[in-house]
Design an enzyme around this catalytic site. Structure first.
Site, mmCIF file in Angstrom:
data_model
loop_
_atom_site.group_PDB
_atom_site.id
_atom_site.type_symbol
_atom_site.label_atom_id
_atom_site.label_comp_id
_atom_site.label_asym_id
_atom_site.label_seq_id
_atom_site.Cartn_x
_atom_site.Cartn_y
_atom_site.Cartn_z
ATOM 1 N N SER A 228 5.892 -1.840 -2.130
ATOM 2 C CA SER A 228 5.885 -2.792 -3.261
ATOM 3 C C SER A 228 4.835 -2.399 -4.304
ATOM 4 C CB SER A 228 5.697 -4.235 -2.768
ATOM 5 O OG SER A 228 4.720 -4.359 -1.758
ATOM 6 N N GLY B 38 2.176 5.749 4.362
ATOM 7 C CA GLY B 38 1.173 6.324 5.264
ATOM 8 C C GLY B 38 -0.141 5.570 5.275
ATOM 9 N N ALA B 39 -0.222 4.490 4.510
ATOM 10 C CA ALA B 39 -1.471 3.714 4.453
ATOM 11 C C ALA B 39 -1.743 3.023 5.785
ATOM 12 C CB ALA B 39 -1.405 2.686 3.328
ATOM 13 N N GLY B 40 -0.687 2.657 6.494
ATOM 14 C CA GLY B 40 -0.857 1.991 7.791
ATOM 15 C C GLY B 40 -0.160 0.639 7.863
ATOM 16 N N LYS B 41 0.711 0.357 6.914
ATOM 17 C CA LYS B 41 1.372 -0.956 6.864
ATOM 18 C C LYS B 41 2.175 -1.243 8.134
ATOM 19 C CE LYS B 41 3.610 0.150 3.119
ATOM 20 N NZ LYS B 41 3.097 1.535 3.023
ATOM 21 N N SER B 42 3.042 -0.315 8.517
ATOM 22 C CA SER B 42 3.895 -0.561 9.694
ATOM 23 C C SER B 42 3.048 -0.658 10.952
ATOM 24 C CB SER B 42 4.919 0.567 9.875
ATOM 25 O OG SER B 42 5.702 0.689 8.722
ATOM 26 N N GLY C 243 0.847 -1.196 0.000
ATOM 27 C CA GLY C 243 0.000 0.000 0.000
ATOM 28 C C GLY C 243 0.879 1.241 0.000
ATOM 29 N N LEU C 244 0.222 2.388 -0.118
ATOM 30 C CA LEU C 244 0.952 3.661 -0.206
ATOM 31 C C LEU C 244 1.684 3.985 1.101
ATOM 32 C CD1 LEU C 244 -1.905 5.752 -1.875
ATOM 33 C CD2 LEU C 244 0.203 4.953 -2.995
#
Ligand code: ADP
EC number: 2.7.1.25
Length: 212
Positions: free
Chosen positions: A109, A38-42, A35-36
């Site tokens: 990615s 700031g999307a919330g992945k981490s 995802g972009l």
């Protein structure tokens, strides 16, 4: 990529990846969060790790930003370097899965082709493509690292969603929307999926079902 290694042979020990998985009483998979920025992945990755560990699972987060301080510190953000970044992380994930761990990979990615390459390295039945499908508007409003502002001013080049492409997954295994769901809800959705597909199963290996 790289040199031909045809002359090298594989040396196999007597312990198999199944032995290691049995030891950890879990079925190792890689939850691949895409995802972009700031999307919330981490945020989701580390909360998912916390909840998995507190229920007795052995897992590890491969966070793209963190890994760029070491293993991939020689790489930039052009297509070729992003591809190499993903390739290296995918190989590390594959090794960690082989070692018996559940891996949570958090990497933008952005290109389908590169994610498909990661799926091949990690293996189809271990790769859980999870699309953190937060819109660029929401990410930019959050801008937790101030990167969108820098990308808009031209201070950062090739920034995904602003000056570099993001190809959304067409058929992800999972989709979480952080604009409409809380962190807890996103993590619960992933845990439910893992439980339902029996990828995370404390009864492993006795109660294991194949995924597809
Ligand atoms: P990424 O790793 O995709 O770049 P981060 O996890 O670093 O994104 O940042 C996401 C930001 O969005 C954080 O400030 C986080 O608190 C916020 N946020 C708001 N709602 C959510 C949610 N449901 N899931 C994850 N992050 C959320």
């Amino acid at each position: 990529m790289g040199h031909s290694q045809d002359f090298l042979q594989r040396f196999s020990g007597t312990i198999t990846s199944r032995d290691r998985a049995i030891m950890f009483r879990q079925r190792p998979v890689t939850v691949w969060l895409t995802g972009l920025s700031g999307a919330g992945k981490s945020t989701i990755a580390f909360e998912l790790e916390r909840q998995l560990v507190s229920s007795g699972h052995a897992c590890y987060v491969l966070d793209g930003d963190n890994i760029r301080h070491g293993l991939t510190c020689d790489l930039g953000f052009g297509h070729v370097d992003r591809r190499e970044n993903i390739r290296r992380v995918a190989h590390v994930a594959q090794l960690m899965n082989d070692a018996g761990l559940i891996v949570i990979a958090a990497l933008i990615s952005p290109l389908r082709e590169d994610r498909e390459a990661a799926r091949k390295i990690i293996e189809q039945d271990k790769f859980v493509e999870t699309y953190v499908c937060t819109s660029v508007d929401t990410c930019e409003r959050r801008d937790p690292k101030g990167l969108y502002a820098k990308a808009r001013s031209g201070e950062i080049a090739s920034f995904t969603g602003v000056s570099a492409p993001y190809e959304s997954p067409q058929n992800p295994d999972l989709r979480v929307d952080t604009a409409t769901s809380t962190v807890d809800e996103c993590v619960s959705g992933i845990l439910d999926y893992l439980r339902n597909t029996s990828l995370v199963d404390s009864r492993w290996p006795d109660g294991v079902r194949s995924r597809k």
